[in-house]
Design a protein around this motif. Sequence first.
Motif, PDB file in Angstrom:
ATOM      1  N   LYS A  13       0.828  -1.206   0.000  1.00  0.00           N
ATOM      2  CA  LYS A  13       0.000   0.000   0.000  1.00  0.00           C
ATOM      3  C   LYS A  13       0.859   1.251   0.000  1.00  0.00           C
ATOM      4  O   LYS A  13       2.008   1.236   0.427  1.00  0.00           O
ATOM      5  N   ARG A  14       0.271   2.360  -0.487  1.00  0.00           N
ATOM      6  CA  ARG A  14       0.952   3.644  -0.389  1.00  0.00           C
ATOM      7  C   ARG A  14       1.029   4.025   1.083  1.00  0.00           C
ATOM      8  O   ARG A  14       0.161   3.675   1.871  1.00  0.00           O
ATOM      9  N   GLU A  16       0.553   6.771   2.721  1.00  0.00           N
ATOM     10  CA  GLU A  16      -0.533   7.569   3.308  1.00  0.00           C
ATOM     11  C   GLU A  16      -1.703   6.688   3.725  1.00  0.00           C
ATOM     12  O   GLU A  16      -2.378   6.975   4.711  1.00  0.00           O
ATOM     13  N   TYR A  17      -1.956   5.599   3.011  1.00  0.00           N
ATOM     14  CA  TYR A  17      -3.036   4.687   3.376  1.00  0.00           C
ATOM     15  C   TYR A  17      -2.550   3.618   4.351  1.00  0.00           C
ATOM     16  O   TYR A  17      -3.322   3.133   5.185  1.00  0.00           O
ATOM     17  N   THR A  20      -2.928   4.505   8.039  1.00  0.00           N
ATOM     18  CA  THR A  20      -4.279   4.484   8.610  1.00  0.00           C
ATOM     19  C   THR A  20      -4.603   3.150   9.274  1.00  0.00           C
ATOM     20  O   THR A  20      -5.631   3.031   9.939  1.00  0.00           O
ATOM     21  N   TYR A  21      -3.734   2.145   9.130  1.00  0.00           N
ATOM     22  CA  TYR A  21      -3.927   0.877   9.817  1.00  0.00           C
ATOM     23  C   TYR A  21      -3.604   0.992  11.298  1.00  0.00           C
ATOM     24  O   TYR A  21      -3.894   0.096  12.068  1.00  0.00           O
ATOM     25  N   LEU A  27      -6.786   9.360   7.495  1.00  0.00           N
ATOM     26  CA  LEU A  27      -6.116   9.826   6.289  1.00  0.00           C
ATOM     27  C   LEU A  27      -5.548  11.236   6.467  1.00  0.00           C
ATOM     28  O   LEU A  27      -4.422  11.517   6.068  1.00  0.00           O
ATOM     29  N   SER A  30      -2.555  11.113   8.729  1.00  0.00           N
ATOM     30  CA  SER A  30      -1.483  10.455   7.993  1.00  0.00           C
ATOM     31  C   SER A  30      -0.776  11.445   7.075  1.00  0.00           C
ATOM     32  O   SER A  30       0.458  11.494   7.018  1.00  0.00           O
ATOM     33  N   ARG A  31      -1.545  12.254   6.384  1.00  0.00           N
ATOM     34  CA  ARG A  31      -0.963  13.249   5.486  1.00  0.00           C
ATOM     35  C   ARG A  31      -0.199  14.318   6.257  1.00  0.00           C
ATOM     36  O   ARG A  31       0.851  14.780   5.806  1.00  0.00           O
ATOM     37  N   TYR A  41       3.713  11.047  -0.464  1.00  0.00           N
ATOM     38  CA  TYR A  41       2.497  10.257  -0.250  1.00  0.00           C
ATOM     39  C   TYR A  41       2.495   8.987  -1.109  1.00  0.00           C
ATOM     40  O   TYR A  41       1.976   7.954  -0.714  1.00  0.00           O
ATOM     41  N   ASN A  42       3.045   9.085  -2.317  1.00  0.00           N
ATOM     42  CA  ASN A  42       2.944   7.988  -3.280  1.00  0.00           C
ATOM     43  C   ASN A  42       3.945   6.870  -3.055  1.00  0.00           C
ATOM     44  O   ASN A  42       3.894   5.847  -3.737  1.00  0.00           O
ATOM     45  N   ARG A  44       5.560   3.603  -1.581  1.00  0.00           N
ATOM     46  CA  ARG A  44       4.987   2.377  -1.023  1.00  0.00           C
ATOM     47  C   ARG A  44       5.685   2.049   0.294  1.00  0.00           C
ATOM     48  O   ARG A  44       6.826   2.454   0.525  1.00  0.00           O
TER      49      ARG A  44
END
Length: 120
Positions: A13-14, A16-17, A20-21, A27, A30-31, A41-42, A44
Amino acid sequence: MARIAGVDLPKKKRVEYGLTYIFGIGLHTSRLILDATGIDYNKRVYELSEDDVAAITKEIREKYMVEGDLRKQVAMDIKGLMDLGNYRGLRHRKGLPCRGQKTKTNARTRKGKRRTVGAA
């Protein structure tokens, strides 16, 4: 696999996502963390270097309450409501929804499995 705040983040996953785990990080947060650490952000999760992981961990420790501490805080807040005996506390104690939802139908998540009364 990066391990931050006691949580293994999913590799593909990226970032930024992936963040969130962690319980307590959405989100937006995270940002904010990625902006503060200067990580794209992009990127991995498997592309993160040890320095990146250390920077994210440091940022989270300094500014945010996450995982066990946050869960403990939420539980204590709910316990405080129940001890006060106010409306929301009573609803928590009875296991009913406490944000104004109707309970004649629905509310099965809070009330549990249906119990038939008076069936012969």
